[in-house]
Write an enzyme that holds these catalytic residues in place. Structure first.
Site, PDB file in Angstrom:
ATOM      1  N   HIS A 162       0.743  -1.227  -0.036  1.00 15.23           N
ATOM      2  CA  HIS A 162       0.005   0.213  -0.119  1.00 15.23           C
ATOM      3  C   HIS A 162       0.884   1.170   0.158  1.00 15.23           C
ATOM      4  O   HIS A 162       1.834   1.334   0.538  1.00 15.23           O
ATOM      5  CB  HIS A 162      -1.012   0.068   1.153  1.00 15.23           C
ATOM      6  N   GLU A 211      -7.335   0.388  -6.091  1.00 15.34           N
ATOM      7  CA  GLU A 211      -6.465  -1.031  -5.970  1.00 15.34           C
ATOM      8  C   GLU A 211      -5.725  -1.750  -7.228  1.00 15.34           C
ATOM      9  O   GLU A 211      -6.428  -1.613  -8.382  1.00 15.34           O
ATOM     10  CB  GLU A 211      -7.613  -2.060  -5.482  1.00 15.34           C
ATOM     11  N   CYS A 220     -11.891  -0.833   0.474  1.00 12.92           N
ATOM     12  CA  CYS A 220     -10.727  -1.713   0.608  1.00 12.92           C
ATOM     13  C   CYS A 220     -10.516  -1.967   2.252  1.00 12.92           C
ATOM     14  O   CYS A 220      -9.854  -1.066   2.721  1.00 12.92           O
ATOM     15  CB  CYS A 220      -9.592  -1.162  -0.037  1.00 12.92           C
TER      16      CYS A 220
END
Length: 282
Positions: A162, A211, A220
Site C-alpha cells: 500500500h 486497487e 478496501c
C-alpha cells in the site's frame, strides 16, 4: 460445467466466492477476467476461493484473484466475507475464533454476528524491502514523482503493498489520475494499492482506494488498515479509528509496533448463482 458461486460484498467491495473445499480451483486467468466483467459476466472486485488449508494450524485456506486475473496476497473485506460464508456453510460458529490461511499467511477471524466479523490482520510491515518499495532506507515518509506531481507518501504492507497519500480533499479531480499512476509506479516492484486519506480528527479518517488489478473500489479493507497504520506511525491518530470509505465504515484498532492490527466490519450476501464455464471460453 456449471460453476456455483456466491456473490458477496463488504461495504461495497464485492466478491464472487467459490466453494473449492472438495475440488480444484477450476478457472484460468482468461476465465477469471470474463467472470469479472460487469457487462457480460457476474462482476466483482476480487474472486475468492474457499479451499482445504495448506497449513495444519488453520481450518481453511482462501485464494484471492483480482478482476484482471492477477493473484493477491490479502483482502481485508474478502476475509470477512469468507468468515460469513463459512458460518452459513455450517463450518464456523457464532462468537468463535478460528485461524484461516490467506496467500500471505494465517489470519484469525472472530464472528461477532452472522454479518459482523473482526479480523486479526497481523502487524503492519513498514520495512521498505518487504513492501516491496525501492528506497534508500525505510522511512515514515517517501517522496515519489509521478506525472506532473511530486508526492509525500507513506508505504506499508498489510499482506499486500500500500501507498498512502494524505490529502485535504477526497474529491480533488487529480486523484482520478494519480490513483492508477501510483498503483503502477515503478518503485513498487509488485504494484501497490493507492490510498488517499483525509484526516478528520484523531479518531476518524475518510479514504478512497485505487486497487492494483481492480481499479477504484467502494471499499478496501487492507487499505483502511494501511491508512490507519501510516498515520498512527506518525502520531496523528489514536489507537482506535473509524475509517469512512465510499461504501461504508470500518473500525481499525492498533496500539503500535509489537502488536497486531484488528479490523472490524460487516459482510453481506447478495445472491447465489451458476455460471456455465464453457461460456467463458467462447
Amino acid at each position: 460445467m456449471q460453476l456455483h458461486f456466491s456473490k458477496m460484498h463488504g461495504i461495497g467491495n464485492d466478491f464472487v466466492v467459490l466453494d473449492c473445499r472438495q475440488r480444484d480451483f477450476p478457472l484460468d486467468t482468461a476465465q477469471i477476467r470474463a467472470l469479472a466483467d460487469r457487462h457480460t459476466g457476474v462482476g466483482f472486485d476480487q474472486l475468492l476461493s474457499v479451499e482445504p488449508a495448506r497449513d495444519p494450524s488453520c481450518a481453511f485456506y482462501y485464494g484471492i484473484w483480482n478482476a484482471d486475473g492477477s493473484p493477491s496476497g490479502q483482502c481485508g473485506n474478502g476475509v470477512r466475507c469468507v468468515a460469513a460464508w463459512l458460518h452459513r456453510a455450517g463450518a464456523l460458529a457464532l462468537d468463535s475464533s478460528v485461524m484461516i490461511e490467506s496467500p500471505s499467511g494465517p489470519v484469525t477471524v472472530r464472528l461477532l454476528g452472522p454479518h459482523e466479523v473482526t479480523v486479526d490482520m497481523g502487524e503492519p510491515v513498514f520495512e521498505a524491502a518487504r513492501i516491496p518499495l525501492t528506497a534508500a532506507a525505510t522511512a515514515e515518509r517517501y517522496t515519489i514523482e509521478t506525472g506532473d506531481h511530486t508526492l509525500e507518501v507513506g508505504a506499508v504492507s498489510m499482506g499486500n503493498p500500500h501507498v498512502v497519500v494524505t490529502v485535504p480533499d477526497l474529491d480533488a479531480p487529480e486523484l482520478l489520475q494519480l490513483g492508477p499512476l501510483l498503483s503502477g509506479h515503478s518503485r513498487f516492484g509488485q504494484g501497490a494499492n493507492a490510498g488517499f486519506v483525509q484526516r478528520v480528527d484523531r479518531g476518524r479518517l475518510r479514504l478512497r482506494v485505487h486497487e492494483r488489478g481492480a481499479g477504484w473500489t467502494l471499499a478496501c479493507g487492507t487499505g483502511a488498515c494501511a491508512a490507519m497504520a501510516v498515520l498512527h506511525q506518525r502520531g496523528e491518530v489514536d489507537d482506535r479509528v473509524r475509517v469512512e470509505l465510499p461504501g461504508g465504515t470500518l473500525r481499525i484498532d492498533w496500539t503500535g509496533p509489537g502488536h497486531t492490527l484488528w479490523m472490524t466490519g460487516p459482510a453481506a450476501f447478495a445472491f447465489e448463482g451458476e455460471w456455465t464455464v464453457a461460456a467463458l471460453r467462447a
